[in-house]
Design a protein around this motif. Structure first.
Motif, PDB file in Angstrom:
ATOM      1  N   VAL A   1      -7.432 -13.279 -25.739  1.00 17.18           N
ATOM      2  CA  VAL A   1      -7.537 -12.695 -24.408  1.00 17.18           C
ATOM      3  C   VAL A   1      -6.278 -11.885 -24.108  1.00 17.18           C
ATOM      4  N   ILE A   2      -6.496 -10.716 -23.521  1.00 16.21           N
ATOM      5  CA  ILE A   2      -5.359  -9.924 -23.042  1.00 16.21           C
ATOM      6  C   ILE A   2      -5.194 -10.229 -21.560  1.00 16.21           C
ATOM      7  N   ASP A   3      -4.036 -10.751 -21.177  1.00 16.54           N
ATOM      8  CA  ASP A   3      -3.853 -11.176 -19.791  1.00 16.54           C
ATOM      9  C   ASP A   3      -3.339 -10.058 -18.902  1.00 16.54           C
ATOM     10  N   LEU A   4      -2.435  -9.280 -19.446  1.00 21.37           N
ATOM     11  CA  LEU A   4      -1.822  -8.218 -18.634  1.00 21.37           C
ATOM     12  C   LEU A   4      -2.750  -7.000 -18.587  1.00 21.37           C
ATOM     13  N   THR A   5      -3.362  -6.760 -17.432  1.00 17.52           N
ATOM     14  CA  THR A   5      -4.258  -5.607 -17.340  1.00 17.52           C
ATOM     15  C   THR A   5      -3.960  -4.809 -16.094  1.00 17.52           C
ATOM     16  N   GLN A   6      -4.308  -3.555 -16.142  1.00 18.04           N
ATOM     17  CA  GLN A   6      -4.096  -2.665 -15.007  1.00 18.04           C
ATOM     18  C   GLN A   6      -5.431  -1.974 -14.732  1.00 18.04           C
ATOM     19  N   PRO A   7      -5.952  -2.061 -13.511  1.00 17.11           N
ATOM     20  CA  PRO A   7      -7.282  -1.503 -13.237  1.00 17.11           C
ATOM     21  C   PRO A   7      -7.311   0.020 -13.293  1.00 17.11           C
ATOM     22  N   ALA A   8      -8.514   0.536 -13.273  1.00 18.73           N
ATOM     23  CA  ALA A   8      -8.690   1.983 -13.304  1.00 18.73           C
ATOM     24  C   ALA A   8      -8.228   2.591 -11.995  1.00 18.73           C
ATOM     25  N   LEU A   9      -7.798   3.817 -12.091  1.00 21.15           N
ATOM     26  CA  LEU A   9      -7.407   4.564 -10.906  1.00 21.15           C
ATOM     27  C   LEU A   9      -8.685   5.178 -10.337  1.00 21.15           C
ATOM     28  N   VAL A  10      -9.114   4.676  -9.180  1.00 23.79           N
ATOM     29  CA  VAL A  10     -10.322   5.251  -8.612  1.00 23.79           C
ATOM     30  C   VAL A  10      -9.921   6.346  -7.637  1.00 23.79           C
ATOM     31  N   LEU A  11     -10.381   7.527  -7.906  1.00 21.08           N
ATOM     32  CA  LEU A  11      -9.906   8.716  -7.196  1.00 21.08           C
ATOM     33  C   LEU A  11     -10.120   8.612  -5.688  1.00 21.08           C
ATOM     34  N   GLU A  12     -11.310   8.101  -5.308  1.00 15.45           N
ATOM     35  CA  GLU A  12     -11.601   7.987  -3.871  1.00 15.45           C
ATOM     36  C   GLU A  12     -10.587   7.094  -3.173  1.00 15.45           C
ATOM     37  N   GLN A  13     -10.224   5.984  -3.824  1.00 19.58           N
ATOM     38  CA  GLN A  13      -9.260   5.059  -3.219  1.00 19.58           C
ATOM     39  C   GLN A  13      -7.889   5.714  -3.074  1.00 19.58           C
ATOM     40  N   VAL A  14      -7.506   6.439  -4.136  1.00 21.07           N
ATOM     41  CA  VAL A  14      -6.196   7.094  -4.095  1.00 21.07           C
ATOM     42  C   VAL A  14      -6.150   8.094  -2.957  1.00 21.07           C
ATOM     43  N   ILE A  15      -7.236   8.903  -2.847  1.00 20.30           N
ATOM     44  CA  ILE A  15      -7.279   9.914  -1.788  1.00 20.30           C
ATOM     45  C   ILE A  15      -7.296   9.240  -0.424  1.00 20.30           C
ATOM     46  N   GLY A  16      -8.077   8.128  -0.335  1.00 23.18           N
ATOM     47  CA  GLY A  16      -8.165   7.364   0.916  1.00 23.18           C
ATOM     48  C   GLY A  16      -6.796   6.872   1.363  1.00 23.18           C
ATOM     49  N   GLN A  17      -6.072   6.295   0.401  1.00 29.04           N
ATOM     50  CA  GLN A  17      -4.738   5.774   0.734  1.00 29.04           C
ATOM     51  C   GLN A  17      -3.808   6.884   1.165  1.00 29.04           C
ATOM     52  N   PHE A  18      -3.930   7.988   0.464  1.00 27.26           N
ATOM     53  CA  PHE A  18      -3.057   9.125   0.769  1.00 27.26           C
ATOM     54  C   PHE A  18      -3.302   9.612   2.193  1.00 27.26           C
ATOM     55  N   LEU A  19      -4.600   9.770   2.555  1.00 23.46           N
ATOM     56  CA  LEU A  19      -4.939  10.253   3.892  1.00 23.46           C
ATOM     57  C   LEU A  19      -4.487   9.250   4.953  1.00 23.46           C
ATOM     58  N   PHE A  20      -4.674   7.957   4.630  1.00 34.08           N
ATOM     59  CA  PHE A  20      -4.313   6.885   5.560  1.00 34.08           C
ATOM     60  C   PHE A  20      -2.806   6.929   5.880  1.00 34.08           C
ATOM     61  N   SER A  21      -2.011   7.022   4.812  1.00 33.85           N
ATOM     62  CA  SER A  21      -0.557   7.029   5.019  1.00 33.85           C
ATOM     63  C   SER A  21      -0.119   8.292   5.741  1.00 33.85           C
ATOM     64  N   LYS A  22      -0.762   9.366   5.472  1.00 35.16           N
ATOM     65  CA  LYS A  22      -0.464  10.644   6.124  1.00 35.16           C
ATOM     66  C   LYS A  22      -0.725  10.506   7.626  1.00 35.16           C
ATOM     67  N   ALA A  23      -1.906   9.877   7.949  1.00 36.30           N
ATOM     68  CA  ALA A  23      -2.287   9.716   9.347  1.00 36.30           C
ATOM     69  C   ALA A  23      -1.278   8.810  10.066  1.00 36.30           C
ATOM     70  N   GLU A  24      -0.893   7.752   9.368  1.00 37.97           N
ATOM     71  CA  GLU A  24       0.090   6.829   9.943  1.00 37.97           C
ATOM     72  C   GLU A  24       1.392   7.554  10.234  1.00 37.97           C
ATOM     73  N   GLY A  25       1.811   8.392   9.288  1.00 40.29           N
ATOM     74  CA  GLY A  25       3.070   9.157   9.432  1.00 40.29           C
ATOM     75  C   GLY A  25       3.039  10.052  10.657  1.00 40.29           C
ATOM     76  N   GLU A  26       1.862  10.665  10.931  1.00 37.44           N
ATOM     77  CA  GLU A  26       1.766  11.582  12.070  1.00 37.44           C
ATOM     78  C   GLU A  26       1.858  10.843  13.404  1.00 37.44           C
ATOM     79  N   ASP A  27       1.418   9.581  13.397  1.00 38.29           N
ATOM     80  CA  ASP A  27       1.437   8.791  14.625  1.00 38.29           C
ATOM     81  C   ASP A  27       2.853   8.546  15.130  1.00 38.29           C
ATOM     82  N   LYS A  28       3.743   8.395  14.212  1.00 40.46           N
ATOM     83  CA  LYS A  28       5.104   8.015  14.586  1.00 40.46           C
ATOM     84  C   LYS A  28       5.846   9.142  15.282  1.00 40.46           C
TER      85      LYS A  28
END
Lengths: 260, 156, 267
Positions: free
Chosen positions: B129-156
């Motif tokens: 068994v390989i224990d150390l794994t890193q999940p796939a980069l899901v593009l929608e999630q990355v874009i979602g996080q990016f937009l979320f943090s951007k929105a948070e930044g504008e609020d301040k």
């Protein structure tokens, strides 16, 4: 109104009757196949007229189809910066679809129509009838070898078509458009699967060979024995074969590649 | 009789050309050559998310192909994706603490598994068994996080 | 005991009766002619005897066997003993004259090639075309093609031979040759011949017995001499080729004067 319905009924009955005759014809000719392995020279003669005489057409068409795929594919792929995938695109299109389908269509036009005309002419000049009266079954002696030859030729022709097409795609892609040849071949090999792609393509072409040869021989055998009747039968061979090839292609593609 | 002989010869050439074409398609165009050393050993790796990974996707190490994905299933307990890797038998010295991550070939390319060798002295065996794994980069999630943090930044 | 015995034969094409209760006996060693106007189904009769068509009612026995009750194999065995000469000759167009005549031998026997050659040359000699053996069928005249077909029909030494319109469309010389050949073959090989024809003079010359068919029935039968003396007007008209008689010259319909006077004008 009743007349229209009646003529529709007549049409339906005739169609079913023809279908029935076609299947009986197929059964009859299949019974003649085993004996051919002891007289294979009969098949060799037919392999020549059905297969060898179609090679030139297949070579030229395959080369050009491959070259066009190379050009068109490059222009689309280059927008995505993915021109290295040209090899994959050319190979998969040819091996899965264009190889079996286009070569079967060409085969129907070249060899299928010739078979129909030949058998139809033999019928109209009473040669088939004459054989029957000499106690020689024309379906086994004349038709079965041609059927077997068509069955053998079609996959070979499709393979030649695909191979030449890939080469044509390579010529344009590497020679004309400067795609890296290493990437062209290696990407192709990574993405093209022997069983899923190549072998399924071969199965497709075998099915097409079976159907086209069957249609061509039956149309000839069932033709009205006049020059007009034989002419019409030849046209029907090409039209019906085209329908059968494209329809079956959809079914086979759905079965083979549908669940991916 | 002469005609017969010529017919036979050309038919022979035709059949040979057809078989040669099939051979080219098998060897040059497709991956038939890999079938021979596909008999390897299997190890299992669990991923949080495999993105677009498929059965038969390549497994590489330092960019070199060392195997293929043999099977993908859902682990009923952890709700993680359980991926069975088929590794070539000639690559038999992969350390047990090797990490596996799901990577993407190019921006839109297909996904594959990249292995990164660890430092252990012991090597992975069949069924390991390989224990150390890193999940796939899901593009929608990355874009979602990016937009979320951007929105948070504008609020301040 | 006749070689071919046809009883109560009925055969229809669509709604039209081609044969409507026909009885015919064909005796061994004789030349029997079946005659009648065009379209009376003379060729159909030969195909019925050969088992290529099925009658709707009635029986056809050849050499004591009911042709339409035989299995596929038995029928083919029987056909080996029947020869048939088609109107067109029905030669295989992609084979030479020699190969055409050798065709039944090669298909049905395992004879060595040297013996096949001898047999074929004998048959071709009989029809006078031994030296034409390397020609293709397309290079033959109609009469020659029929002679080759005749040689082919007798290669398996059949017990009977059926001729479908052997004289139609032949010039006088080849017509004479064919008449002579059919006659000689029948005597020399002890064949039984059935000749289907509407060439009265030629057929009457060689036939031992004639059946006259019209509209699905046997109108008259007997030796040529008897038929020529027949009192029936129809027989007289057919045998002498008179333009008008019981078979009218005009297609049946309304009278000529009525037609001229009728106001109907076809647009």
């Amino acid at each position: 109104m009743m007349e229209t319905i009646r003529s529709l009924g007549i049409w339906g009955l005739n169609t079913f009757e023809r279908l029935g005759r076609g299947h009986l014809f197929l059964l009859h000719l299949l019974t003649g196949i085993p004996a051919l392995f002891f007289r294979f020279s009969l098949v060799i003669q037919q392999l020549y007229s059905v297969g060898v005489l179609s090679v030139f057409l297949i070579l030229i068409s395959g080369l050009f189809v491959g070259m066009v795929l190379g050009l068109q594919g490059y222009n689309t792929l280059v927008d995505f910066g993915a021109e290295e995938s040209l090899g994959v695109l050319v190979a998969l299109s040819l091996v899965r679809e264009l190889g079996p389908v286009v070569s079967a269509l060409l085969f129907a036009g070249r060899a299928g129509s010739a078979l129909t005309a030949e058998i139809g002419l033999m019928k109209s000049t009473e040669q088939l009838s004459g054989m029957e009266m000499m106690a020689i079954d024309p379906i086994r002696r004349v038709i079965a070898p041609r059927f077997l030859a068509g069955l053998i030729s079609m996959p070979l022709l499709a393979a030649i078509f695909s191979a030449v097409g890939v080469f044509g795609g390579f010529l344009v892609g590497h020679g004309l458009l400067g795609v890296d040849d290493g990437a062209f071949w290696s990407q192709m090999q990574v993405k093209t699967d022997w069983f899923d792609d190549v072998f399924n393509g071969v199965i497709k072409s075998m099915v097409f060979g079976f159907v086209v040869t069957w249609i061509a021989l039956f149309e000839g055998y069932d033709a009205i024995p006049t020059s007009e009747g034989v002419g019409r039968a030849t046209t029907r061979t090409v039209v019906h074969s085209a329908f059968a090839i494209l329809g079956l292609d959809f079914v086979l593609t759905a079965l083979m590649f549908g669940d991916e | 009789m002469m005609q017969d002989k010529n017919t036979e010869i050309t038919v022979g050439m035709f059949v040979a050309a057809g078989i040669a074409a099939l051979f080219v398609l098998a060897m040059k165009v497709s991956n038939l050559t890999e079938f021979t050393d596909e008999k390897g050993y299997q190890v299992i790796a669990e991923f949080e998310n495999i993105g677009g990974l498929k059965v038969r996707s390549p497994v590489t190490m330092a960019g070199v192909r060392v195997g293929r994905v043999a099977d993908i299933s859902l682990d009923p307990d952890s709700y993680n994706a359980k991926v069975t890797l088929n590794l070539y038998s000639k690559v038999d010295n992969i350390p047990t603490d090797t990490s596996a991550s799901i990577l993407t070939a190019g921006l839109l390319g297909e996904q594959y598994i990249g292995l990164e060798a660890g430092a252990e002295e012991e090597f992975l065996q069949d069924g390991g068994v390989i224990d150390l794994t890193q999940p796939a980069l899901v593009l929608e999630q990355v874009i979602g996080q990016f937009l979320f943090s951007k929105a948070e930044g504008e609020d301040k | 005991m006749p070689l071919v015995k046809i009883r109560d034969l009925h055969f229809y094409r669509g709604d039209r009766a081609i044969f409507d209760g026909v009885n015919i006996d064909i005796h061994q060693g004789k030349i029997t002619a079946i005659m009648g106007p065009s379209g009376t189904g003379k060729t159909t009769l030969l195909r019925l005897i050969g088992g290529q068509l099925r009658p709707h009612r009635g029986t056809i026995e050849v050499d004591g066997q009911n042709v339409h009750k035989l299995s596929h194999t038995e029928l083919y065995e029987l056909r080996k003993r029947m020869g048939m000469l088609f109107q067109s000759g029905a030669l295989l167009t992609d084979l030479t004259v020699f190969d055409n005549v050798a065709f039944p031998l090669r298909e049905h026997t395992d004879l060595p090639e040297s013996m096949i050659r001898d047999l074929v040359l004998i048959k071709l000699q009989t029809v006078g075309l031994r030296c034409a053996r390397d020609l293709m069928p397309s290079e033959l005249s109609g009469g020659m093609a029929r002679r080759v077909a005749l040689a082919r029909a007798v290669t398996l030494d059949p017990m009977m031979i059926m001729y479908d319109e052997p004289f139609t469309g032949q010039d006088p010389i080849s017509m004479g040759t064919l008449v002579n050949l059919i006659h000689r073959m029948n005597e020399a090989m002890e064949l039984t011949s059935i000749v289907v024809s509407h060439d009265v003079a030629e057929t009457a010359e060689i036939a031992d017995y004639i059946y006259l068919l019209s509209e699905g029935k046997v109108i008259e039968e007997g030796s040529p001499v008897k038929l020529k003396r027949s009192s029936s007007q129809w027989v007289q008209q057919f045998m002498q080729g008179l333009p008008d008689g019981p078979v009218p010259f005009h297609y049946p319909g309304t009278g000529f004067s009525d037609d001229l006077l009728s106001p109907e004008v076809s647009a």
